[in-house]
Scaffold this motif. Structure first.
Motif, PDB file in Angstrom:
ATOM      1  N   GLY A 124       0.803  -1.219   0.000  1.00  0.00           N
ATOM      2  CA  GLY A 124       0.000   0.000   0.000  1.00  0.00           C
ATOM      3  C   GLY A 124       0.832   1.263   0.000  1.00  0.00           C
ATOM      4  O   GLY A 124       0.337   2.343   0.340  1.00  0.00           O
ATOM      5  N   VAL A 125       2.099   1.162  -0.378  1.00  0.00           N
ATOM      6  CA  VAL A 125       3.022   2.294  -0.368  1.00  0.00           C
ATOM      7  C   VAL A 125       3.116   2.861  -1.782  1.00  0.00           C
ATOM      8  O   VAL A 125       3.527   2.158  -2.717  1.00  0.00           O
ATOM      9  CB  VAL A 125       4.423   1.863   0.129  1.00  0.00           C
ATOM     10  CG1 VAL A 125       5.434   2.985  -0.046  1.00  0.00           C
ATOM     11  CG2 VAL A 125       4.347   1.430   1.591  1.00  0.00           C
ATOM     12  N   ARG A 126       2.749   4.118  -1.919  1.00  0.00           N
ATOM     13  CA  ARG A 126       2.761   4.772  -3.228  1.00  0.00           C
ATOM     14  C   ARG A 126       3.939   5.740  -3.299  1.00  0.00           C
ATOM     15  O   ARG A 126       3.985   6.719  -2.563  1.00  0.00           O
ATOM     16  CB  ARG A 126       1.435   5.503  -3.468  1.00  0.00           C
ATOM     17  CG  ARG A 126       0.247   4.552  -3.511  1.00  0.00           C
ATOM     18  CD  ARG A 126      -1.073   5.259  -3.783  1.00  0.00           C
ATOM     19  NE  ARG A 126      -2.157   4.299  -3.875  1.00  0.00           N
ATOM     20  CZ  ARG A 126      -2.491   3.637  -4.973  1.00  0.00           C
ATOM     21  NH1 ARG A 126      -1.834   3.874  -6.095  1.00  0.00           N
ATOM     22  NH2 ARG A 126      -3.486   2.770  -4.972  1.00  0.00           N
ATOM     23  N   LEU A 127       4.867   5.439  -4.178  1.00  0.00           N
ATOM     24  CA  LEU A 127       6.059   6.259  -4.362  1.00  0.00           C
ATOM     25  C   LEU A 127       6.100   6.775  -5.790  1.00  0.00           C
ATOM     26  O   LEU A 127       5.608   6.127  -6.719  1.00  0.00           O
ATOM     27  CB  LEU A 127       7.324   5.436  -4.093  1.00  0.00           C
ATOM     28  CG  LEU A 127       7.459   4.764  -2.717  1.00  0.00           C
ATOM     29  CD1 LEU A 127       8.722   3.908  -2.690  1.00  0.00           C
ATOM     30  CD2 LEU A 127       7.469   5.782  -1.607  1.00  0.00           C
ATOM     31  N   ASP A 128       6.726   7.944  -5.977  1.00  0.00           N
ATOM     32  CA  ASP A 128       6.882   8.473  -7.334  1.00  0.00           C
ATOM     33  C   ASP A 128       8.263   8.185  -7.906  1.00  0.00           C
ATOM     34  O   ASP A 128       8.545   8.488  -9.073  1.00  0.00           O
ATOM     35  CB  ASP A 128       6.594   9.980  -7.375  1.00  0.00           C
ATOM     36  CG  ASP A 128       7.470  10.775  -6.419  1.00  0.00           C
ATOM     37  OD1 ASP A 128       8.432  10.203  -5.855  1.00  0.00           O
ATOM     38  OD2 ASP A 128       7.191  11.969  -6.218  1.00  0.00           O
TER      39      ASP A 128
END
Length: 270
Positions: free
Chosen positions: A257-261
């Protein structure tokens, strides 16, 4: 620490998929710890993204609850302590040192654990949601016998007179292997800042060597290190090599559930 607002407590409980307990008793503590371990990953990504790590309750709640990230021990157990207090548990911060290879102990304030007292008169309990692959339930701090847990058989034992610094230190063992040495004196959050600084900056810290993101699953554990996704079920490991950056970023989203760019990497260390 200031009391948490009811909406923050509700958002935290939603984050870990837990209902608000009727009373702050031992079964509620056990459920909260397990839900936390299943939902919130142990991760050191901030270190490898060049993000500041702030040991402040508001900053930690923003990271773990609002931004739906994880953290390492100081962050995870610091935030969990705030949640438990808001739900009526009595919580004391304790410092611990990790037993490394060859029995060598880590630095002072190497790890943060929680002493938790419950309304049903059981315990006190040793709660920990920030040590990676460890006990899934709280351990009875005053029990010197074997304590069965899905992660193994745990035992809490006084250290030898020669090793004790005079504070009644305790070793936490799993399947007869020492894991942690806990000092039972109460500590404050500020006491752990030097340990957190060491672990996010020192080349001798294993946290600075590679990015890692890991959480418990119902039947094991899933871990992403670099471009390798490891799934462990029933003690059996299966590694999957991931391809391009997009595939790695998708794995962070799907499994944690970790959203990174962008991907974390060692060049961001500071």
């Amino acid at each position: 620490m200031d009391p948490l607002l009811p909406r923050t407590v509700d958002a935290y409980l939603e984050r870990i998929g837990a209902d608000r307990p009727v009373r702050p008793d031992a079964p509620a503590l056990r459920e909260l710890q397990l839900r936390h371990l299943l939902a919130v990953p142990f991760e050191n990504l901030s270190i490898h993204l060049g993000e500041e790590i702030v040991l402040d309750e508001a900053a930690l709640l923003d990271k773990i609850v609002a931004r739906r990230r994880g953290g390492f021990c100081y962050e995870l157990n610091g935030a969990f302590a705030a949640l438990l207090r808001a739900l009526g548990f009595r919580v004391t911060l304790l410092q611990a040192r990790v037993h490394g290879d060859g029995g060598r102990l880590g630095i002072p304030y190497d790890h943060l654990v929680l002493r938790v007292e419950t309304a049903d008169g059981t315990g006190p309990w040793l709660a920990d949601v920030g040590f990676g692959d460890h006990a899934r339930g709280p351990l009875a701090l005053d029990d010197r016998g074997d304590q069965k847990d899905p992660a193994g058989t745990f035992r809490i034992a006084p250290v030898t007179a020669e090793a004790d610094a005079g504070f009644g230190d305790l070793d936490v063992l799993c399947d007869d292997e020492p894991r942690l040495r806990v000092e039972p004196r109460p500590r404050t959050f500020a006491d752990f800042r030097a340990g957190a600084w060491y672990h996010r900056t020192s080349p001798d810290s294993h946290f600075t060597r590679a990015p890692v993101c890991s959480r418990c699953t119902d039947d094991g554990r899933i871990t992403l290190t670099g471009r390798t996704l490891r799934t462990t079920v029933g003690g059996r490991r299966h590694d999957t090599a991931l391809g391009d950056d997009a595939e790695v970023l998708a794995a962070y989203r799907e499994h944690f559930g970790v959203r990174l760019d962008r991907l974390p990497n060692n060049s961001d260390l500071r």
